[in-house]
Design a protein around this motif. Structure first.
Motif, PDB file in Angstrom:
ATOM      1  N   ALA A   5       4.931 -10.383  12.040  1.00 25.93           N
ATOM      2  CA  ALA A   5       5.356 -11.468  10.741  1.00 25.93           C
ATOM      3  C   ALA A   5       4.823 -11.454   9.670  1.00 25.93           C
ATOM      4  CB  ALA A   5       5.861 -12.850  11.619  1.00 25.93           C
ATOM      5  N   HIS A   6       3.191 -11.001   9.374  1.00 30.00           N
ATOM      6  CA  HIS A   6       2.363 -11.598   8.273  1.00 30.00           C
ATOM      7  C   HIS A   6       2.640 -10.081   7.928  1.00 30.00           C
ATOM      8  CE1 HIS A   6      -1.592 -10.432   6.750  1.00 30.00           C
ATOM      9  NE2 HIS A   6      -0.996 -11.446   5.478  1.00 30.00           N
ATOM     10  N   GLY A  58      24.662 -14.382  10.600  1.00 33.82           N
ATOM     11  CA  GLY A  58      23.174 -13.775  11.545  1.00 33.82           C
ATOM     12  C   GLY A  58      23.517 -14.772  13.197  1.00 33.82           C
ATOM     13  N   ASN A  59      22.984 -13.887  14.162  1.00 32.57           N
ATOM     14  CA  ASN A  59      22.779 -14.362  15.640  1.00 32.57           C
ATOM     15  C   ASN A  59      21.035 -14.568  15.908  1.00 32.57           C
ATOM     16  OD1 ASN A  59      24.893 -15.883  15.987  1.00 32.57           O
ATOM     17  ND2 ASN A  59      25.811 -13.424  16.412  1.00 32.57           N
ATOM     18  N   GLU A 114      15.602  -8.087  10.895  1.00 34.96           N
ATOM     19  CA  GLU A 114      17.428  -7.974  12.139  1.00 34.96           C
ATOM     20  C   GLU A 114      17.353  -9.017  13.274  1.00 34.96           C
ATOM     21  OE1 GLU A 114      17.891  -4.021  13.187  1.00 34.96           O
ATOM     22  OE2 GLU A 114      18.385  -3.083  11.488  1.00 34.96           O
ATOM     23  N   ARG A 115      16.622  -9.391  13.813  1.00 36.87           N
ATOM     24  CA  ARG A 115      15.944 -10.390  14.497  1.00 36.87           C
ATOM     25  C   ARG A 115      16.140 -12.571  13.907  1.00 36.87           C
ATOM     26  NH1 ARG A 115      11.871  -7.810  17.278  1.00 36.87           N
ATOM     27  NH2 ARG A 115      10.704  -9.683  16.950  1.00 36.87           N
ATOM     28  N   ARG A 161       4.262 -16.979  16.493  1.00 32.76           N
ATOM     29  CA  ARG A 161       4.191 -16.816  17.818  1.00 32.76           C
ATOM     30  C   ARG A 161       6.393 -16.226  18.648  1.00 32.76           C
ATOM     31  NH1 ARG A 161       6.076 -23.337  19.601  1.00 32.76           N
ATOM     32  NH2 ARG A 161       6.162 -22.196  21.586  1.00 32.76           N
ATOM     33  N   ASP A 162       6.705 -15.816  17.150  1.00 31.08           N
ATOM     34  CA  ASP A 162       7.681 -15.179  17.748  1.00 31.08           C
ATOM     35  C   ASP A 162       7.787 -13.639  18.038  1.00 31.08           C
ATOM     36  OD1 ASP A 162       9.619 -17.733  17.191  1.00 31.08           O
ATOM     37  OD2 ASP A 162       8.278 -17.521  15.589  1.00 31.08           O
TER      38      ASP A 162
END
Length: 407
Positions: free
Chosen positions: A46-47, A212-213, A177-178, A36-37
């Motif tokens: 993501a996978h 990190g953010n 990185e996110r 979902r991101d």
């Protein structure tokens, strides 16, 4: 399970540990990032990233990663869901430091070599083809797409071939990185290992990793609108799924739906749908109901496969069982029996140490806590027939159900 130990390191990494009674331990990272991101052009990323974590870091090649735990008889694994990615290992407790160092390396220092991406692309495309050939699994994803139409929660975790073919080293680095930061992750350990030792090694191995953010803002799905869809899949059976949007993980009504789901089509052979569709009518080999909860929504669904000529009859019997739960509250005897069965099933399931470790990780990742079994038992015991009746009438009306049929 004994009470958990928890702490948070200076870099924001949360740690949860629970002791276990065996010499085998489980350790891993749960990252608050899943399907979902993904952004619109990242379907399946993501996978894909989860696969690529095993293909090279700043100090290891794929061969070294694969052999690091295998050489001591350990196991290295990972999976991706809609809201989290989990990378973990099972090993003898004496190898804890080896496992944690490797896991930290692949989660936070992966490099996503392009030549490895080009190879793994073919593997994932084969995985998609295999999945497409299994209608009993594919229908679950298609049904979620119906419930969450136009939202990333409805996306297939594997993604699409069109997107997979475009992923590069930059794609993997952009996603990690996110989201792949200590402040957006949980380190979980389930094993007979001193907590002080866990914290010591975690501090050592993550000392060079900044907090990190992470961009953790998520968009809620649109309001649910029931839909009826038929798709031509040229399958031997007719596959049917029906259901609706359920409750989020934190909703107090989820426990009641959990019990109702178990009665309707849970793993017990005495579930109402198994008795009605299989034992009494001989119309199906398998029928089941399932409950999935996310942080801001949920899913209740019923699935069965049957001969094409029996599909309408099976749908009719299923709706009849749901209607029975809406007609009148459960009797005292029915409610007591349902509670006793569910509590027993939960207790037996807790004997699976791997599942316990992964459940602990997921709950702590999203909610910052882990509920002991006794607390869950108390919530089940506190359910009333009126609460269950209200839930059934809110969710199980035919006008609230979506239906997907593969013919």
């Amino acid at each position: 399970m004994k009470p958990c130990n928890t702490t948070t390191l200076a870099n924001g990494l949360r740690i949860i540990h629970a002791p276990s009674p065996t010499s085998v331990a489980y350790c891993g990272y749960a990252i608050d990032a899943g399907t979902r991101d993904e952004q619109a052009h990242e379907a399946g990323l993501a996978h894909f990233v989860e696969h690529m974590l095993f293909k090279g870091t700043t100090k290891r090649r794929a061969w070294h990663i694969l052999n690091r735990m295998e050489n001591v008889g350990g196991d290295l694994n990972a999976f991706t869901n809609k809201e989290e990615t989990v990378v973990y290992s099972a090993f003898l407790k004496k190898d804890f430091a080896r496992a944690l160092e490797l896991l930290t390396d692949i989660v936070f220092h992966s490099t996503f070599p392009q030549h490895e991406i080009d190879k793994e692309r073919g593997v994932i495309l084969e995985e998609i083809d295999c999945y497409e050939d299994n209608p009993a699994e594919l229908i679950f994803d298609d049904f979620e797409d119906i419930l969450f139409r136009g939202h990333s929660l409805g996306h297939n975790i594997l993604g699409t071939p069109q997107h997979i073919k475009r992923f590069t080293t930059a794609s993997g680095r952009c996603f990690t990185e996110r989201y792949y930061h200590p402040s957006n992750a949980v380190l979980f350990v389930y094993g007979n290992i001193p907590f002080s030792r866990i914290v010591l090694w975690a501090e050592r191995f993550t000392a060079d990793i900044p907090s990190g953010n992470a961009n953790t803002g998520r968009t809620a799905p649109l309001p649910y609108v029931p839909r009826q869809v038929e798709l031509t899949r040229h399958t031997h059976q007719t596959h049917v799924m029906m259901g609706c949007v359920g409750y989020p993980s934190g909703d107090r009504r989820r426990t009641g739906l959990y019990l109702l789901n178990n009665m309707i089509g849970g793993p017990g052979m005495n579930s109402r749908l198994n008795l009605a569709l299989r034992e009494h009518s001989g119309l199906v080999y398998n029928v089941e109901s399932n409950l999935t909860s996310y942080t801001d929504t949920g899913i209740f669904n019923i699935y069965f496969g049957t001969d094409a000529r029996d599909a309408d009859r099976c749908i009719e019997l299923t709706l009849k069982e749901l209607h029975r739960l809406r007609e009148q509250p459960l009797t005292t005897l029915q409610l007591s029996a349902a509670k006793k069965q569910l509590i027993g099933q939960v207790g037996v399931a807790s004997d699976n140490f791997e599942s316990t470790a992964l459940g602990m990780a997921k709950t702590y990742l999203h909610y910052g806590k882990y509920e002991e079994l006794e607390a869950l038992y108390r919530r089940i015991e506190a359910l009333t027939a009126k609460e269950l009746w209200d839930i059934a009438n809110e969710l199980f009306g035919q006008e609230n159900l979506s239906v997907l049929i593969y013919r």
